[in-house]
Motif scaffolding. Structure first.
Motif, short mmCIF file in Angstrom:
data_model
loop_
_atom_site.label_atom_id
_atom_site.label_comp_id
_atom_site.label_asym_id
_atom_site.label_seq_id
_atom_site.Cartn_x
_atom_site.Cartn_y
_atom_site.Cartn_z
N ASN A 161 14.40 7.82 16.76
CA ASN A 161 15.64 7.30 16.16
C ASN A 161 15.80 5.86 16.63
N ILE A 162 15.51 4.90 15.75
CA ILE A 162 15.50 3.48 16.12
C ILE A 162 16.63 2.76 15.42
N PRO A 163 17.54 2.14 16.16
CA PRO A 163 18.62 1.38 15.50
C PRO A 163 18.07 0.11 14.86
N ASP A 164 18.62 -0.23 13.70
CA ASP A 164 18.18 -1.41 12.96
C ASP A 164 19.00 -2.62 13.41
N THR A 165 18.71 -3.10 14.61
CA THR A 165 19.51 -4.20 15.17
C THR A 165 19.24 -5.52 14.48
N ASN A 166 18.03 -5.68 13.92
CA ASN A 166 17.67 -6.95 13.29
C ASN A 166 17.74 -6.91 11.77
N LYS A 167 18.28 -5.81 11.21
CA LYS A 167 18.46 -5.71 9.76
C LYS A 167 17.14 -5.96 9.03
N THR A 168 16.12 -5.20 9.37
CA THR A 168 14.81 -5.45 8.79
C THR A 168 14.34 -4.33 7.87
N LEU A 169 15.26 -3.52 7.36
CA LEU A 169 14.88 -2.61 6.29
C LEU A 169 14.54 -3.44 5.06
N ILE A 170 13.59 -2.95 4.25
CA ILE A 170 13.17 -3.70 3.06
C ILE A 170 14.34 -3.81 2.08
N PRO A 171 14.68 -5.02 1.64
CA PRO A 171 15.71 -5.14 0.60
C PRO A 171 15.19 -4.57 -0.70
N LEU A 172 16.07 -3.90 -1.44
CA LEU A 172 15.63 -3.20 -2.65
C LEU A 172 16.12 -3.86 -3.93
N ASP A 173 16.57 -5.11 -3.85
CA ASP A 173 17.18 -5.74 -5.02
C ASP A 173 16.18 -6.51 -5.88
N ASP A 174 14.96 -6.75 -5.42
CA ASP A 174 13.99 -7.49 -6.21
C ASP A 174 12.60 -6.94 -5.93
N MET A 175 12.42 -5.67 -6.25
CA MET A 175 11.18 -4.98 -5.91
C MET A 175 10.18 -5.03 -7.06
N VAL A 176 8.91 -5.11 -6.70
CA VAL A 176 7.82 -5.12 -7.67
C VAL A 176 6.84 -4.02 -7.27
N GLN A 177 6.35 -3.29 -8.27
CA GLN A 177 5.36 -2.25 -8.03
C GLN A 177 4.03 -2.71 -8.61
N ARG A 178 2.96 -2.54 -7.85
CA ARG A 178 1.62 -2.85 -8.32
C ARG A 178 0.65 -1.76 -7.87
N SER A 179 -0.42 -1.61 -8.62
CA SER A 179 -1.48 -0.68 -8.25
C SER A 179 -2.76 -1.46 -7.99
N ILE A 180 -3.41 -1.15 -6.89
CA ILE A 180 -4.65 -1.83 -6.52
C ILE A 180 -5.78 -0.81 -6.52
N PHE A 181 -6.87 -1.16 -7.17
CA PHE A 181 -8.05 -0.31 -7.23
C PHE A 181 -9.10 -0.80 -6.24
N PHE A 182 -9.55 0.10 -5.38
CA PHE A 182 -10.62 -0.19 -4.44
C PHE A 182 -11.86 0.57 -4.90
N GLY A 183 -12.82 -0.18 -5.46
CA GLY A 183 -14.06 0.41 -5.90
C GLY A 183 -15.11 0.37 -4.80
N PRO A 184 -16.33 0.79 -5.10
CA PRO A 184 -17.39 0.81 -4.09
C PRO A 184 -17.63 -0.56 -3.45
N ALA A 185 -17.57 -1.64 -4.24
CA ALA A 185 -17.84 -2.97 -3.68
C ALA A 185 -16.76 -3.37 -2.68
N GLU A 186 -15.51 -3.09 -3.02
CA GLU A 186 -14.42 -3.48 -2.12
C GLU A 186 -14.45 -2.66 -0.84
N ILE A 187 -14.72 -1.36 -0.96
CA ILE A 187 -14.78 -0.51 0.22
C ILE A 187 -15.95 -0.93 1.11
N SER A 188 -17.07 -1.26 0.49
CA SER A 188 -18.23 -1.74 1.25
C SER A 188 -17.91 -3.05 1.97
#
Length: 464
Positions: A218-245
């Motif tokens: 149980n950690i108090p958020d003294t520095n207010k560092t929860l992610i703001p949710l007012d300008d969020m972007v979702q992206r998907s990243i594909f890691f193929g064999p070359a990237e994993i290698s």
């Protein structure tokens, strides 16, 4: 063709209906396990599957086929047709009422091809493909499953559903979906019969917590560092064999035995932390959902469909994580995962009872779940394997924006790899993409994650 994420279309829906089990089922009360009903799992998770037209199924209505199969599957999985009640001590119990699951029939004036060669989150018009029936989204006293089958102009179909995570983890939920698919293809009974037995993951008497379980600090958020949710972007990243290698080539030789899940989790945790520009002295965490089914002696029954997961945590200061090489993050992830045993999971269940079923720590945390062993690519209702089967979005959970999945995926070049949806503030996402580019780039590479012609990595995005 327009970008799939700019796609708009019209969906015509029939009124939602309740689908009860096809045969009478017992009316009884079935308690969830003490792993199931922790606070961090009390949320609804949306999933989606895309299927091509199958000429062999011409004349068959996918809505009727799947509706009938759901009713038959609920005879075996009848707790899903009930409703959750909360008892003393916040204990969750399923009242097996037989009321049924919510089901929606729909048609869309769009073709599957318009979603792109390789559909991936975020999906356009998701609210149309899985209509949020008013009053259906709670945890208690609500349907435990919401489903929508949408016919497409091309003869393909989309099957979307939302489920109450306290009832099942991904392995358990897909066991139910595979049963629906088997029955849709003509089977009379499931190839693997469901097993309730939630007492196997209950707290001991008396409970004894034998691990520190920093994932529940149980950690108090003294520095207010929860992610703001007012300008969020979702992206998907594909890691193929070359990237994993390329990522493995960055590791010290003794660490190259790591799993792909551990490697990608460490890479994304590090890049994500850099992108969020946190105070170097702040603690950051990664929590990994670990499937515990095979860790028990004897193993949990094959048909067990409850939550059988632990969430071990790795902790670092933001400064150390960002400055140290990938080895540093990877060793932390590997050590955290290695701690999970049968005793670890039993200790977590004991902690739930002793501390009132707390939520895992979300402050400056990143949570990741591996779906690559669920075999979602084998899902088939009769129209052939799914073009995509998995979570409909990143960031689901009691606290939005923290959870990512590793999803088995084949890109538009035919390469098999792992797809990882991410949810971040827009400005952080730009930095995150550049950091991942650097990590998967070899010295002789010229990679731009925004250009699918240069790299097998590609990103779909949407502002949320």
């Amino acid at each position: 063709m327009a970008s799939p994420n700019a796609l708009t279309f019209k969906v015509t829906r029939q009124n939602p209906e309740l689908i009860p089990p096809a045969k009478p089922t017992p009316h009884e009360f079935k308690p969830l396990s003490d792993i199931d009903d922790q606070e961090g799992l009390r949320f609804q998770l949306p999933l989606i599957q895309f299927f091509r037209k199958n000429p062999a199924m011409d004349g068959e209505d996918p809505v009727k086929v799947i509706r009938d199969a759901v009713a038959k599957a609920l005879v075996f999985y009848y707790p899903f047709a009930g409703r959750l009640r909360e008892m003393a001590g916040r204990k969750l119990v399923v009242e097996c009422t037989g009321e049924g699951v919510l089901f929606i029939e729909a048609e869309a004036d769009v073709r599957l091809q318009q979603f792109g060669d390789a559909p991936q989150p975020p999906f356009p018009c998701m609210e149309e493909l899985l209509y949020d029936v008013p009053g259906s989204g709670g945890i208690l006293n609500c349907p435990l499953l919401l489903m929508q089958v949408t016919r497409l102009k091309c003869g393909g179909l989309i099957f979307a559903l939302r489920y109450n995570h306290t009832m099942s983890d991904a392995f358990g939920l897909f066991r139910f979906i595979f049963t629906v698919a088997e029955l849709a293809r003509g089977a009379k009974i499931p190839s693997v019969l469901p097993v309730w037995q939630r007492h196997l993951l209950n707290a001991r008497d008396p409970p004894r917590v034998s691990y520190a379980h920093h994932e529940y600090d149980n950690i108090p958020d003294t520095n207010k560092t929860l992610i703001p949710l007012d300008d969020m972007v979702q992206r998907s990243i594909f890691f193929g064999p070359a990237e994993i290698s390329a990522l493995r080539s960055r590791l010290s030789p003794h660490l190259r035995r790591c799993t792909t899940f551990e490697l990608l989790a460490a890479c994304i945790w590090r890049c994500r932390t850099i992108a969020l520009s946190l105070d170097p002295d702040e603690e950051v965490r990664i929590l990994c959902f670990v499937n515990g089914r095979g860790l028990f002696n004897p193993p949990l029954p094959a048909g067990y469909y409850g939550n059988a997961v632990a969430t071990p945590v790795a902790i670092s200061t933001a400064g150390n994580l960002c400055k140290q090489p990938l080895d540093f993050a990877l060793e932390l992830v590997m050590k955290a995962k290695s701690e999970v045993t049968e005793e670890y999971i039993k200790s977590a269940a004991d902690l739930m009872v002793m501390r009132g079923r707390p939520h895992f720590t979300v402050l400056r945390s990143y949570i990741v779940s591996d779906l690559t062993r669920v075999a979602v690519e084998d899902l088939d209702f009769g129209w052939g394997p799914a073009l995509y089967a998995g979570p409909a979005e990143a960031g689901s959970g009691v606290v939005p924006g923290l959870l990512s999945f590793h999803i088995p995926f084949k890109n538009n070049k035919g390469e098999s790899g792992k797809l990882v949806p991410i949810w971040l503030p827009a400005n952080a996402m730009e930095v995150f993409v550049k950091e991942v580019e650097k990590m998967v780039k070899r010295d002789d590479d010229d990679i731009d994650l925004g250009d699918a012609q240069k790299s097998s990595i590609f990103i779909a995005s949407a502002r949320l």
